[in-house]
Design a protein around this motif. Structure first.
Motif, PDB file in Angstrom:
ATOM      1  N   GLN A 205       0.828  -1.207   0.000  1.00 29.32           N
ATOM      2  CA  GLN A 205       0.000   0.000   0.000  1.00 29.32           C
ATOM      3  C   GLN A 205       0.862   1.256   0.000  1.00 29.32           C
ATOM      4  O   GLN A 205       0.500   2.258  -0.618  1.00 29.32           O
ATOM      5  N   SER A 212       0.701   7.157  -6.483  1.00 28.61           N
ATOM      6  CA  SER A 212      -0.286   8.242  -6.584  1.00 28.61           C
ATOM      7  C   SER A 212       0.385   9.604  -6.484  1.00 28.61           C
ATOM      8  O   SER A 212       0.053  10.535  -7.239  1.00 28.61           O
ATOM      9  N   HIS A 231     -10.462  15.744  -6.811  1.00 23.87           N
ATOM     10  CA  HIS A 231     -10.641  14.322  -7.131  1.00 23.87           C
ATOM     11  C   HIS A 231      -9.375  13.535  -6.809  1.00 23.87           C
ATOM     12  O   HIS A 231      -9.439  12.446  -6.218  1.00 23.87           O
ATOM     13  N   SER A 234      -9.100  13.185  -3.116  1.00 21.04           N
ATOM     14  CA  SER A 234     -10.031  12.178  -2.602  1.00 21.04           C
ATOM     15  C   SER A 234      -9.483  10.773  -2.815  1.00 21.04           C
ATOM     16  O   SER A 234      -9.542   9.921  -1.921  1.00 21.04           O
ATOM     17  N   ARG A 235      -8.934  10.534  -4.008  1.00 20.99           N
ATOM     18  CA  ARG A 235      -8.347   9.218  -4.310  1.00 20.99           C
ATOM     19  C   ARG A 235      -7.159   8.935  -3.399  1.00 20.99           C
ATOM     20  O   ARG A 235      -7.014   7.831  -2.862  1.00 20.99           O
ATOM     21  N   THR A 237      -6.613  10.279  -0.464  1.00 22.05           N
ATOM     22  CA  THR A 237      -7.094  10.114   0.913  1.00 22.05           C
ATOM     23  C   THR A 237      -7.618   8.709   1.138  1.00 22.05           C
ATOM     24  O   THR A 237      -7.390   8.102   2.197  1.00 22.05           O
ATOM     25  N   THR A 238      -8.324   8.172   0.147  1.00 21.09           N
ATOM     26  CA  THR A 238      -8.840   6.805   0.272  1.00 21.09           C
ATOM     27  C   THR A 238      -7.700   5.801   0.425  1.00 21.09           C
ATOM     28  O   THR A 238      -7.749   4.900   1.274  1.00 21.09           O
ATOM     29  N   GLN A 239      -6.662   5.965  -0.396  1.00 21.85           N
ATOM     30  CA  GLN A 239      -5.508   5.063  -0.297  1.00 21.85           C
ATOM     31  C   GLN A 239      -4.788   5.246   1.030  1.00 21.85           C
ATOM     32  O   GLN A 239      -4.364   4.266   1.658  1.00 21.85           O
ATOM     33  N   GLU A 241      -6.083   6.251   3.825  1.00 19.96           N
ATOM     34  CA  GLU A 241      -6.912   5.664   4.882  1.00 19.96           C
ATOM     35  C   GLU A 241      -6.741   4.144   4.915  1.00 19.96           C
ATOM     36  O   GLU A 241      -6.714   3.532   5.988  1.00 19.96           O
ATOM     37  N   GLY A 242      -6.638   3.533   3.720  1.00 20.16           N
ATOM     38  CA  GLY A 242      -6.408   2.094   3.679  1.00 20.16           C
ATOM     39  C   GLY A 242      -5.086   1.726   4.328  1.00 20.16           C
ATOM     40  O   GLY A 242      -4.997   0.760   5.098  1.00 20.16           O
ATOM     41  N   ARG A 244      -3.510   3.530   6.555  1.00 17.43           N
ATOM     42  CA  ARG A 244      -3.649   3.808   7.991  1.00 17.43           C
ATOM     43  C   ARG A 244      -4.345   2.653   8.702  1.00 17.43           C
ATOM     44  O   ARG A 244      -3.934   2.237   9.800  1.00 17.43           O
TER      45      ARG A 244
END
Length: 632
Positions: A205, A212, A231, A234-235, A237-239, A241-242, A244
């Motif tokens: 990850q 990214s 956008h 957001s992408r 942040t999603t990665q 969070e994963g 984290r």
């Protein structure tokens, strides 16, 4: 690609076998690392001697009231402490240089491997994944070898030696302490299984996250132009969070094992204290012995508690090793032949003989992208290659220099199959100028002379070759740069315009002085007049050089000696521009599309404020930009 899904890695090796793969990189440094380990073990053994000295002090001088003897005992403990400190210093001094040397060896070998692996490998792997392996994983291995590996071995030996020594005071006390360690081994086995999966997921990850960031930085102009920053955030942040979440699960696993590693010694202390008081009251153990026992047990606490951290460190290092060797184990399909054929005086006759090619991810039922190419270029000839978008023109230009290998048939230079030549010699005779002009974070001089390692970069000859190449490419703008040819170009040359980048890339190809020059529409960002001047200079300076030019402009086609039409994966027609215009409807259709594109581009240049999305696209997107994607 995401490494956890597409790396094609073999089944995981056992832990010890995976880590042993690092030995070839560390072979010459192992003696110093072993000495560092012995120094660390010596420091632990010295520390274990201190309780024995304390036993003598408590049972002798203190019990008898001989205060003068206590001083000698204190000096003995001080001496042992100083000796332990010296041993710790020696351990650090001995392992620091070898660990950094191993890191250097692994990193240099890893980079060299990346350079040698074929383009198809880099097509599949994300840049961020490779970067995280190069920097983060190799750095982690260095820290583990300098500290984690040595301290894990030493602390385990310290616990074993100390546990044995505990039996000298009373077997029951030693047994209680040792039995309390059984839950630690059970928890360690469970921790290994769970943490191994989590640490692999975490490091993959991190590679995806690095990708990214890399893509966002390189594409910052596009993101800003289209207002897609939110956008991208957001992408990202999603990665993030994963990642984290995975790190939190890792932290929980470490917390559980640390809890057990701290709890069990505390329970053992309590049980030993109660048993020790009973044994002392019963006369089986003296107070000095009980004091020494707990001093020894206290010394063993840190080695026991550290095992969880060190074990997780080892699993991280094992995962890093797996990730690095996924690259080392990747198959290099484009290699030098066992007995290379050399061409002493190349003439520049380039030929494609029933050449086939298909990408590795093509479906079985799909026909080959290049489905039997037969094309011969005479020495010194300039041939234009034309075709509709997606016909495979760009792919064809990658075959002469073996960026890809044909899947059937062959490509030959002066009658010699290019696969029978060494890559170094082949790429000396054949140079490529790409449409996507990639420049490096270096000076203009270094970029232009990249292919001339036979020249001293600052010699008069190098200066002459560079200036001639710049003149051919009509790159006179270099003189207007702040430091001329010494001006440093930013990352990927993005500080320059598209036309400037293309001209420097073309100058680089010209400076290489090849016998064959393959150009994948390298002048698409130039205006027609500049392109004509460049073509004229190319013919003058590279007289005798064979040129294969992917063309998307009628003006480029008209300047070629002959033209080849690529259609349905095959060469459908070959001849002069006028001959094909007279005899080939398909060729006329292709040229008509070129002319329409050129008229539309000119209309947009005259109208700087297009009003529709279609107008914007027509003015900014060329058919050649999509050639490779369409081909695939």
């Amino acid at each position: 690609m995401s490494a956890d899904t597409s790396s094609g890695a073999p089944a995981r090796l056992p832990l010890h076998r995976a880590l042993l793969r690092l030995v070839p990189f560390a072979k010459k440094d192992l003696p110093r690392i072993a000495l560092g380990g012995l120094s660390a073990l010596g420091a632990s053994v010295v520390a274990l001697l201190i309780p024995t000295a304390l036993e003598w002090i408590v049972g002798g001088p203190i019990a008898s009231g001989m205060t003068s003897a206590v001083v000698w005992g204190a000096l003995a403990v001080l001496g042992l402490g100083l000796l332990e400190a010296v041993m710790v210093y020696l351990r650090r001094w001995l392992v620091l240089a070898p660990a950094t040397a191993i890191e250097y060896n692994v990193r240099a070998s890893f980079y060299n491997r990346l350079q040698k692996l074929p383009i198809e490998f880099h097509d599949r792997w994300q840049g961020g994944q490779l970067l995280s392996r190069m920097m983060q994983d190799i750095g982690l291995i260095r820290r583990w070898m300098a500290f984690g590996f040595i301290m894990l071995v030493v602390n385990c030996l310290t616990v074993v030696i100390g546990s044995v020594l505990l039996f000298q005071w009373h077997w029951l006390l030693g047994a209680i302490f040792v039995v309390s360690g059984i839950p630690l081994w059970i928890q360690g086995y469970r921790f290994h299984n769970a943490y191994s999966l989590l640490t692999r997921r975490s490091q993959d990850q991190q590679g995806d996250l690095a990708t990214s960031v890399e893509e966002s930085v390189h594409g910052i102009r596009v993101l800003k132009a289209f207002g897609r920053g939110p956008h991208a955030l957001s992408r990202f942040t999603t990665q993030a969070e994963g990642l984290r979440g995975t790190e939190m699960r890792k932290a929980r696993e470490i917390a559980v094992v640390d809890f057990v590693l701290v709890l069990m010694p505390e329970l053992a202390f309590a049980a030993c204290l109660a048993t020790g008081i009973w044994l002392t009251a019963d006369g089986q153990v003296e107070i000095s012995q009980l004091f020494a026992f707990f001093a020894m047990a206290t010394i063993l606490r840190w080695p026991i508690e550290s095992i969880g951290f060190l074990f997780s460190f080892m699993l991280d290092a094992r995962t890093a090793t797996d990730r690095i060797f996924e690259v080392f184990d990747a198959v290099d399909t484009i290699t030098d032949p066992v007995s290379p054929v050399s061409i002493e005086r190349p003439r520049g006759a380039l030929a494609f003989e029933n050449a086939h090619f298909r990408y590795q991810d093509a479906r079985e039922h799909e026909r080959d992208l290049l489905d039997g190419i037969d094309l011969a270029l005479e020495p010194g000839e300039t041939m234009a290659l034309v075709g509709l978008t997606g016909s495979g023109k760009t792919t064809l230009t990658t075959l002469p220099t073996r960026l890809y290998d044909v899947t059937a048939g062959r490509v030959s230079l002066d009658g010699v199959d290019v696969r029978e030549m060494s890559l170094v010699e082949l790429r000396t005779h054949i140079a490529t100028a790409f449409e996507d002009a990639t420049l490096f974070s270096a000076s203009v001089r270094e970029n232009v002379l990249l292919g001339r390692d036979d020249l001293d970069l600052f010699s008069e000859e190098a200066d002459r070759v560079m200036r001639e190449a710049l003149a051919v490419a009509q790159a006179d703008f270099v003189e207007e740069l702040p430091d001329g040819a010494a001006t440093m170009i930013g990352e990927e040359g993005m500080s320059l315009s598209g036309g400037q980048r293309q001209r420097l890339a073309l100058a680089r190809a010209v400076a290489a002085r090849p016998k064959v020059l393959v150009m994948d529409d390298p002048l698409s960002a130039l205006d027609v007049n500049t392109e004509e001047r460049v073509q004229t200079e190319l013919k003058r300076v590279l007289a005798g050089t064979t040129a294969l030019v992917v063309a998307h402009r009628p003006s480029t086609v008209a300047l070629a000696d002959r033209v080849a039409l690529l259609e349905n994966g095959r060469i459908a027609a070959v001849g002069t521009h006028h001959e094909l215009m007279a005899t080939s409807p398909s060729y006329r259709s292709v040229i008509s599309s070129f002319e329409a594109d050129e008229r539309e581009a000119e209309r947009v240049r005259r109208d700087p404020n297009p009003t529709s999305e279609l107008d914007i696209l027509a003015g900014t997107v060329h058919a050649d930009d999509a050639d490779e994607e369409g081909a695939r």
